[in-house]
Scaffold this motif. Structure first.
Motif, PDB file in Angstrom:
ATOM      1  N   TYR A   1       0.847  -1.186   0.000  1.00 17.38           N
ATOM      2  CA  TYR A   1       0.000   0.000   0.000  1.00 17.38           C
ATOM      3  C   TYR A   1       0.886   1.241   0.000  1.00 17.38           C
ATOM      4  CZ  TYR A   1      -3.676  -3.201   1.420  1.00 17.38           C
ATOM      5  OH  TYR A   1      -4.570  -4.237   1.463  1.00 17.38           O
ATOM      6  N   GLY A   2       0.347   2.287  -0.568  1.00 19.63           N
ATOM      7  CA  GLY A   2       1.028   3.565  -0.526  1.00 19.63           C
ATOM      8  C   GLY A   2       0.017   4.680  -0.643  1.00 19.63           C
ATOM      9  N   LYS A   3       0.380   5.824  -0.149  1.00 21.86           N
ATOM     10  CA  LYS A   3      -0.519   6.967  -0.205  1.00 21.86           C
ATOM     11  C   LYS A   3      -0.220   7.761  -1.467  1.00 21.86           C
ATOM     12  CE  LYS A   3      -2.730  10.243   2.695  1.00 21.86           C
ATOM     13  NZ  LYS A   3      -3.375  10.208   3.954  1.00 21.86           N
ATOM     14  N   GLU A   4      -1.199   7.823  -2.358  1.00 22.14           N
ATOM     15  CA  GLU A   4      -1.010   8.508  -3.632  1.00 22.14           C
ATOM     16  C   GLU A   4      -0.768   9.996  -3.419  1.00 22.14           C
ATOM     17  OE1 GLU A   4      -4.339   7.521  -6.091  1.00 22.14           O
ATOM     18  OE2 GLU A   4      -3.563   5.533  -6.501  1.00 22.14           O
ATOM     19  N   GLY A   5       0.171  10.530  -4.185  1.00 26.23           N
ATOM     20  CA  GLY A   5       0.468  11.949  -4.137  1.00 26.23           C
ATOM     21  C   GLY A   5       1.262  12.406  -2.925  1.00 26.23           C
ATOM     22  N   SER A   6       1.775  11.464  -2.132  1.00 25.19           N
ATOM     23  CA  SER A   6       2.482  11.869  -0.915  1.00 25.19           C
ATOM     24  C   SER A   6       3.994  11.968  -1.100  1.00 25.19           C
ATOM     25  CB  SER A   6       2.197  10.873   0.209  1.00 25.19           C
ATOM     26  OG  SER A   6       2.844   9.642  -0.050  1.00 25.19           O
ATOM     27  N   ASP A   7       4.525  11.422  -2.165  1.00 27.06           N
ATOM     28  CA  ASP A   7       5.973  11.374  -2.399  1.00 27.06           C
ATOM     29  C   ASP A   7       6.707  10.644  -1.283  1.00 27.06           C
ATOM     30  OD1 ASP A   7       5.792  12.780  -4.822  1.00 27.06           O
ATOM     31  OD2 ASP A   7       5.907  14.703  -3.791  1.00 27.06           O
ATOM     32  N   LYS A   8       6.009   9.790  -0.567  1.00 23.57           N
ATOM     33  CA  LYS A   8       6.634   9.004   0.504  1.00 23.57           C
ATOM     34  C   LYS A   8       7.264   7.757  -0.095  1.00 23.57           C
ATOM     35  CE  LYS A   8       5.744   6.843   4.984  1.00 23.57           C
ATOM     36  NZ  LYS A   8       7.118   6.715   5.283  1.00 23.57           N
ATOM     37  N   CYS A   9       8.458   7.465   0.307  1.00 23.83           N
ATOM     38  CA  CYS A   9       9.185   6.292  -0.158  1.00 23.83           C
ATOM     39  C   CYS A   9       8.994   5.142   0.827  1.00 23.83           C
ATOM     40  CB  CYS A   9      10.668   6.624  -0.280  1.00 23.83           C
ATOM     41  SG  CYS A   9      11.674   5.228  -0.799  1.00 23.83           S
ATOM     42  N   TYR A  10       8.800   3.951   0.292  1.00 28.28           N
ATOM     43  CA  TYR A  10       8.655   2.745   1.103  1.00 28.28           C
ATOM     44  C   TYR A  10       9.692   1.717   0.636  1.00 28.28           C
ATOM     45  CZ  TYR A  10       3.999   4.792   1.705  1.00 28.28           C
ATOM     46  OH  TYR A  10       2.957   5.641   1.951  1.00 28.28           O
ATOM     47  N   ASN A  11      10.421   1.127   1.557  1.00 28.05           N
ATOM     48  CA  ASN A  11      11.360   0.073   1.205  1.00 28.05           C
ATOM     49  C   ASN A  11      10.626  -1.264   1.177  1.00 28.05           C
ATOM     50  OD1 ASN A  11      13.681   1.683   0.945  1.00 28.05           O
ATOM     51  ND2 ASN A  11      13.966   1.680   3.151  1.00 28.05           N
ATOM     52  N   LEU A  12      10.968  -2.101   0.207  1.00 28.29           N
ATOM     53  CA  LEU A  12      10.360  -3.428   0.128  1.00 28.29           C
ATOM     54  C   LEU A  12      10.963  -4.326   1.203  1.00 28.29           C
ATOM     55  CD1 LEU A  12      10.336  -3.948  -3.740  1.00 28.29           C
ATOM     56  CD2 LEU A  12       8.376  -3.484  -2.269  1.00 28.29           C
ATOM     57  N   PRO A  13      10.163  -5.219   1.782  1.00 33.77           N
ATOM     58  CA  PRO A  13      10.693  -6.142   2.789  1.00 33.77           C
ATOM     59  C   PRO A  13      11.643  -7.170   2.152  1.00 33.77           C
ATOM     60  CG  PRO A  13       8.383  -6.601   2.349  1.00 33.77           C
ATOM     61  CD  PRO A  13       8.734  -5.381   1.562  1.00 33.77           C
ATOM     62  N   TYR A  14      12.449  -7.787   2.984  1.00 33.08           N
ATOM     63  CA  TYR A  14      13.502  -8.700   2.532  1.00 33.08           C
ATOM     64  C   TYR A  14      12.988  -9.811   1.613  1.00 33.08           C
ATOM     65  CZ  TYR A  14      11.808 -12.210   5.785  1.00 33.08           C
ATOM     66  OH  TYR A  14      11.016 -13.129   6.417  1.00 33.08           O
TER      67      TYR A  14
ATOM     68  N   HIS B   1      17.237   0.751  -5.781  1.00 38.39           N
ATOM     69  CA  HIS B   1      17.877   0.694  -4.471  1.00 38.39           C
ATOM     70  C   HIS B   1      16.920   1.145  -3.366  1.00 38.39           C
ATOM     71  CE1 HIS B   1      21.546  -0.095  -6.598  1.00 38.39           C
ATOM     72  NE2 HIS B   1      21.547   1.083  -7.183  1.00 38.39           N
ATOM     73  N   ALA B   2      17.302   0.903  -2.135  1.00 37.66           N
ATOM     74  CA  ALA B   2      16.504   1.317  -0.980  1.00 37.66           C
ATOM     75  C   ALA B   2      16.375   2.835  -0.944  1.00 37.66           C
ATOM     76  CB  ALA B   2      17.156   0.815   0.306  1.00 37.66           C
ATOM     77  N   ASN B   3      15.356   3.301  -0.227  1.00 38.80           N
ATOM     78  CA  ASN B   3      15.110   4.728  -0.020  1.00 38.80           C
ATOM     79  C   ASN B   3      14.890   5.500  -1.317  1.00 38.80           C
ATOM     80  OD1 ASN B   3      15.410   4.411   2.837  1.00 38.80           O
ATOM     81  ND2 ASN B   3      17.620   4.335   2.498  1.00 38.80           N
ATOM     82  N   CYS B   4      14.329   4.804  -2.311  1.00 42.83           N
ATOM     83  CA  CYS B   4      13.977   5.386  -3.609  1.00 42.83           C
ATOM     84  C   CYS B   4      15.173   6.019  -4.322  1.00 42.83           C
ATOM     85  CB  CYS B   4      12.817   6.361  -3.465  1.00 42.83           C
ATOM     86  SG  CYS B   4      11.295   5.513  -2.955  1.00 42.83           S
TER      87      CYS B   4
END
Length: 118
Positions: free
Chosen positions: A44-57, A78-81
């Motif tokens: 899940y992600g919040k549209e329009g938030s420009d928040k980066c999410y790292n994928l789990p291992y 890579h991690a952290n977008c």
């Protein structure tokens, strides 16, 4: 009547459900094999938030196909977008877009480590 830990957990559950019920949140699915086959995981992600999410291992550097469920997802190498960015959305004609069913077609197979909604 109720113990304090139970009340705290119940409140946190309600807050979580309310957050994911918000219309701004969007769900997408990643698979480890092409054509939406094999192990999968929902994100899940919040549209329009420009928040980066790292994928789990368990899916980091493993994704080969995606279902954006009509939304737009940017996957990063890579991690952290950071690193190479590839866009996944329906009817995308840009050279930065990649087919939903096979990341091999755009040289991005088993490379995704983070994402943001676009």
């Amino acid at each position: 009547m109720f113990k304090k830990p139970f009340i705290v957990i119940a409140v946190l559950c309600i807050i979580t459900i309310a957050a994911y019920s918000d219309d701004d949140w969007h769900k997408f699915t990643l698979w480890i094999d092409k054509n939406h086959i094999g192990l999968k995981a929902d994100f899940y992600g919040k549209e329009g938030s420009d928040k980066c999410y790292n994928l789990p291992y368990y899916i980091n550097d493993e994704a080969t196909s995606i279902n954006t469920r009509g939304g737009c997802v940017a996957l990063y190498q890579h991690a952290n977008c950071h690193g190479r960015r590839v866009i996944f959305k329906m009817d995308c004609s840009s050279d930065r877009c990649c087919p939903h069913n096979n990341f091999v077609a755009c040289g991005f197979n088993d490379e995704a480590s983070s994402y943001e909604m676009c």
